[in-house]
Design a protein around this motif. Structure first.
Motif, PDB file in Angstrom:
ATOM      1  N   HIS A 156      50.016  38.865  77.293  1.00 15.24           N
ATOM      2  CA  HIS A 156      50.712  37.851  76.499  1.00 15.24           C
ATOM      3  C   HIS A 156      52.165  37.714  76.945  1.00 15.24           C
ATOM      4  O   HIS A 156      52.685  36.581  77.052  1.00 15.24           O
ATOM      5  CB  HIS A 156      50.650  38.207  75.017  1.00 15.24           C
ATOM      6  N   ALA A 157      52.830  38.834  77.201  1.00 11.82           N
ATOM      7  CA  ALA A 157      54.220  38.771  77.656  1.00 11.82           C
ATOM      8  C   ALA A 157      54.325  38.007  78.974  1.00 11.82           C
ATOM      9  O   ALA A 157      55.243  37.201  79.159  1.00 11.82           O
ATOM     10  CB  ALA A 157      54.785  40.188  77.807  1.00 11.82           C
ATOM     11  N   SER A 158      53.381  38.237  79.881  1.00 11.85           N
ATOM     12  CA  SER A 158      53.393  37.530  81.171  1.00 11.85           C
ATOM     13  C   SER A 158      53.194  36.031  80.982  1.00 11.85           C
ATOM     14  O   SER A 158      53.893  35.213  81.592  1.00 11.85           O
ATOM     15  CB  SER A 158      52.297  38.092  82.089  1.00 11.85           C
ATOM     16  N   PHE A 159      52.239  35.667  80.135  1.00  9.12           N
ATOM     17  CA  PHE A 159      51.985  34.243  79.894  1.00  9.12           C
ATOM     18  C   PHE A 159      53.192  33.579  79.242  1.00  9.12           C
ATOM     19  O   PHE A 159      53.590  32.459  79.618  1.00  9.12           O
ATOM     20  CB  PHE A 159      50.746  34.067  79.025  1.00  9.12           C
ATOM     21  N   PHE A 160      53.809  34.265  78.278  1.00 12.79           N
ATOM     22  CA  PHE A 160      54.963  33.687  77.602  1.00 12.79           C
ATOM     23  C   PHE A 160      56.153  33.563  78.563  1.00 12.79           C
ATOM     24  O   PHE A 160      56.962  32.641  78.442  1.00 12.79           O
ATOM     25  CB  PHE A 160      55.358  34.544  76.401  1.00 12.79           C
ATOM     26  N   MET A 161      56.250  34.489  79.517  1.00 12.93           N
ATOM     27  CA  MET A 161      57.344  34.435  80.480  1.00 12.93           C
ATOM     28  C   MET A 161      57.261  33.210  81.379  1.00 12.93           C
ATOM     29  O   MET A 161      58.268  32.748  81.902  1.00 12.93           O
ATOM     30  CB  MET A 161      57.353  35.706  81.329  1.00 12.93           C
ATOM     31  N   CYS A 162      56.056  32.677  81.570  1.00 11.90           N
ATOM     32  CA  CYS A 162      55.943  31.473  82.407  1.00 11.90           C
ATOM     33  C   CYS A 162      56.678  30.311  81.753  1.00 11.90           C
ATOM     34  O   CYS A 162      57.206  29.429  82.452  1.00 11.90           O
ATOM     35  CB  CYS A 162      54.474  31.145  82.697  1.00 11.90           C
ATOM     36  N   PHE A 163      56.769  30.293  80.431  1.00 12.52           N
ATOM     37  CA  PHE A 163      57.509  29.232  79.748  1.00 12.52           C
ATOM     38  C   PHE A 163      59.020  29.476  79.837  1.00 12.52           C
ATOM     39  O   PHE A 163      59.801  28.517  79.862  1.00 12.52           O
ATOM     40  CB  PHE A 163      57.058  29.122  78.293  1.00 12.52           C
ATOM     41  N   TYR A 164      59.421  30.747  79.901  1.00 13.85           N
ATOM     42  CA  TYR A 164      60.829  31.031  80.153  1.00 13.85           C
ATOM     43  C   TYR A 164      61.211  30.529  81.545  1.00 13.85           C
ATOM     44  O   TYR A 164      62.271  29.920  81.729  1.00 13.85           O
ATOM     45  CB  TYR A 164      61.111  32.530  80.038  1.00 13.85           C
ATOM     46  N   CYS A 165      60.338  30.785  82.517  1.00 15.14           N
ATOM     47  CA  CYS A 165      60.578  30.279  83.870  1.00 15.14           C
ATOM     48  C   CYS A 165      60.595  28.760  83.884  1.00 15.14           C
ATOM     49  O   CYS A 165      61.385  28.140  84.605  1.00 15.14           O
ATOM     50  CB  CYS A 165      59.507  30.802  84.832  1.00 15.14           C
ATOM     51  N   GLY A 166      59.711  28.146  83.090  1.00 11.87           N
ATOM     52  CA  GLY A 166      59.702  26.688  82.980  1.00 11.87           C
ATOM     53  C   GLY A 166      61.023  26.166  82.421  1.00 11.87           C
ATOM     54  O   GLY A 166      61.541  25.143  82.883  1.00 11.87           O
ATOM     55  N   LEU A 167      61.567  26.885  81.430  1.00  9.72           N
ATOM     56  CA  LEU A 167      62.857  26.497  80.853  1.00  9.72           C
ATOM     57  C   LEU A 167      63.960  26.551  81.902  1.00  9.72           C
ATOM     58  O   LEU A 167      64.769  25.626  82.021  1.00  9.72           O
ATOM     59  CB  LEU A 167      63.188  27.421  79.675  1.00  9.72           C
ATOM     60  N   ARG A 168      63.979  27.633  82.681  1.00  9.47           N
ATOM     61  CA  ARG A 168      65.005  27.753  83.711  1.00  9.47           C
ATOM     62  C   ARG A 168      64.792  26.740  84.836  1.00  9.47           C
ATOM     63  O   ARG A 168      65.741  26.231  85.421  1.00  9.47           O
ATOM     64  CB  ARG A 168      65.003  29.180  84.286  1.00  9.47           C
ATOM     65  N   ALA A 169      63.529  26.441  85.127  1.00 10.62           N
ATOM     66  CA  ALA A 169      63.220  25.508  86.216  1.00 10.62           C
ATOM     67  C   ALA A 169      63.677  24.088  85.897  1.00 10.62           C
ATOM     68  O   ALA A 169      64.022  23.326  86.808  1.00 10.62           O
ATOM     69  CB  ALA A 169      61.727  25.517  86.524  1.00 10.62           C
ATOM     70  N   VAL A 170      63.678  23.702  84.609  1.00  7.07           N
ATOM     71  CA  VAL A 170      64.106  22.346  84.249  1.00  7.07           C
ATOM     72  C   VAL A 170      65.592  22.285  83.931  1.00  7.07           C
ATOM     73  O   VAL A 170      66.090  21.265  83.439  1.00  7.07           O
ATOM     74  CB  VAL A 170      63.284  21.797  83.054  1.00  7.07           C
ATOM     75  N   GLY A 171      66.295  23.395  84.200  1.00  8.70           N
ATOM     76  CA  GLY A 171      67.741  23.398  84.020  1.00  8.70           C
ATOM     77  C   GLY A 171      68.218  23.898  82.683  1.00  8.70           C
ATOM     78  O   GLY A 171      69.420  23.805  82.382  1.00  8.70           O
TER      79      GLY A 171
END
Length: 336
Positions: free
Chosen positions: A233-248
């Motif tokens: 779950h932590a890994s899956f949720f981290m993909c959205f953190y990466c998504g947040l950083r990726a969109v600025g």
């Protein structure tokens, strides 16, 4: 007919929610440029895609730990491949039922006569997931408890509602565990012979009893699966953190991990296609309230996280079509 109406309704709801989002946050002016930044900020994009793959590996490992107690000779790579392909059905169907159905059918063909252990392992797999996400959410809330007063009233109500939902689910799970002990089931059959003896209820009781037996017999494996599930779950949720950083965008990791259990629960509700619309609106509200993330950035980040999952869903679809093509052409080659 009922299934057609259900799918149509979910398509309409997803369409309406996305239309409202893109009306509030202009698709061309607000969302598209940020999604275009996925190319510019490619390290975060690669990280998000990698985190999704890691979550799939850990999901397969969680399932393998449980299933191997009943089917000792099953290779891990078989389950990993099945998990990746099931991601395609999760995205292309109206919910996770598609992925679970594929898992059962795929392994049942590989393991003739083992449909019950496979079904039981999937039920137990989901139950360990429920417990682990509850643990992860509780830890995150305890760590940021000192900031509780900074959250707005509406957001506090949403978080409290989710906490109550998880609490009731865990209490129900505990009650179910007690209810399916052999002694209590025997008492129920003696006391309510007509109700407990109905064919439909008997089949449900048989499957849940089997889940209880497997969990009691393989309790060490179940605990190990819960630990792996927390990492998943932590890994899956981290993909959205990466998504947040990726969109600025930017926000503390802890705030994203606190929000994501609620976002994931909302997206899994059977009211939309693949959670589209529901996920974005929930993610937008939570990140705005927890970390003051601009709403358009929150919507873009949620869509980016979904695109990372979509990437592996497409990979799973290609793997499924290639395997199907190979299965069709093999008999033709033998005939030739």
């Amino acid at each position: 007919m009922k299934r057609f109406l259900s799918i149509t309704l979910r398509l309409v709801i997803s369409g309406v929610l996305l239309a409202l989002l893109f009306r509030e946050h202009d698709l061309i002016a607000d969302i598209a440029p940020r999604l275009g930044a996925l190319v510019t900020n490619w390290p975060w994009t690669v990280a998000g895609i990698t985190f999704v793959f890691l979550s799939q590996v850990l999901t397969a490992l969680r399932w393998w730990i449980i299933l191997r107690g009943q089917v000792p000779d099953l290779p891990f790579l078989v389950l990993l491949r099945t998990e990746i392909i099931s991601a395609f059905f999760n995205i292309s169907s109206v919910g996770v039922v598609g992925g679970d159905a594929y898992k059962i059918m795929s392994l049942s063909r590989r393991l003739p006569g083992q449909a019950m252990p496979v079904s039981v392992s999937i039920v137990l797999d989901h139950l360990t997931g429920l417990i682990s996400v509850a643990v992860l959410f509780t830890v995150c809330m305890m760590v940021r408890a000192s900031h509780w007063h900074e959250i707005g009233h509406d957001l506090r109500m949403l978080i409290t509602g989710y906490a109550m939902y998880v609490g009731v689910a865990l209490l129900g799970l505990l009650a179910g565990w007690v209810s399916f002990t052999p002694a209590l089931l025997a008492w129920g059959r003696r006391t309510f012979p007509r109700t407990m003896g109905s064919p439909r209820l008997e089949r449900v009781i048989e499957r849940l009893t089997r889940v209880h037996e497997v969990a009691a017999l393989l309790w060490k494996r179940t605990l190990s699966a819960m630990v792996v599930s927390t990492g998943m779950h932590a890994s899956f949720f981290m993909c959205f953190y990466c998504g947040l950083r990726a969109v600025g965008g930017a926000a503390p990791v802890l705030d994203v991990l606190t929000a994501m259990p609620i976002v994931d629960a909302a997206a899994s509700l059977p009211v939309s296609i693949s959670g589209l619309g529901v996920r974005e609106r929930t993610f937008e509200a939570l990140l705005a309230g927890l970390a003051r993330v601009p709403e358009a950035v929150g919507v873009s980040a949620s869509l980016a996280g979904w695109l990372f999952s979509l990437f592996w869903g497409v990979i799973g679809g290609v793997m499924f079509l290639r395997a199907r093509h190979a299965a069709i052409t093999a008999p033709e080659a033998q005939c030739a």
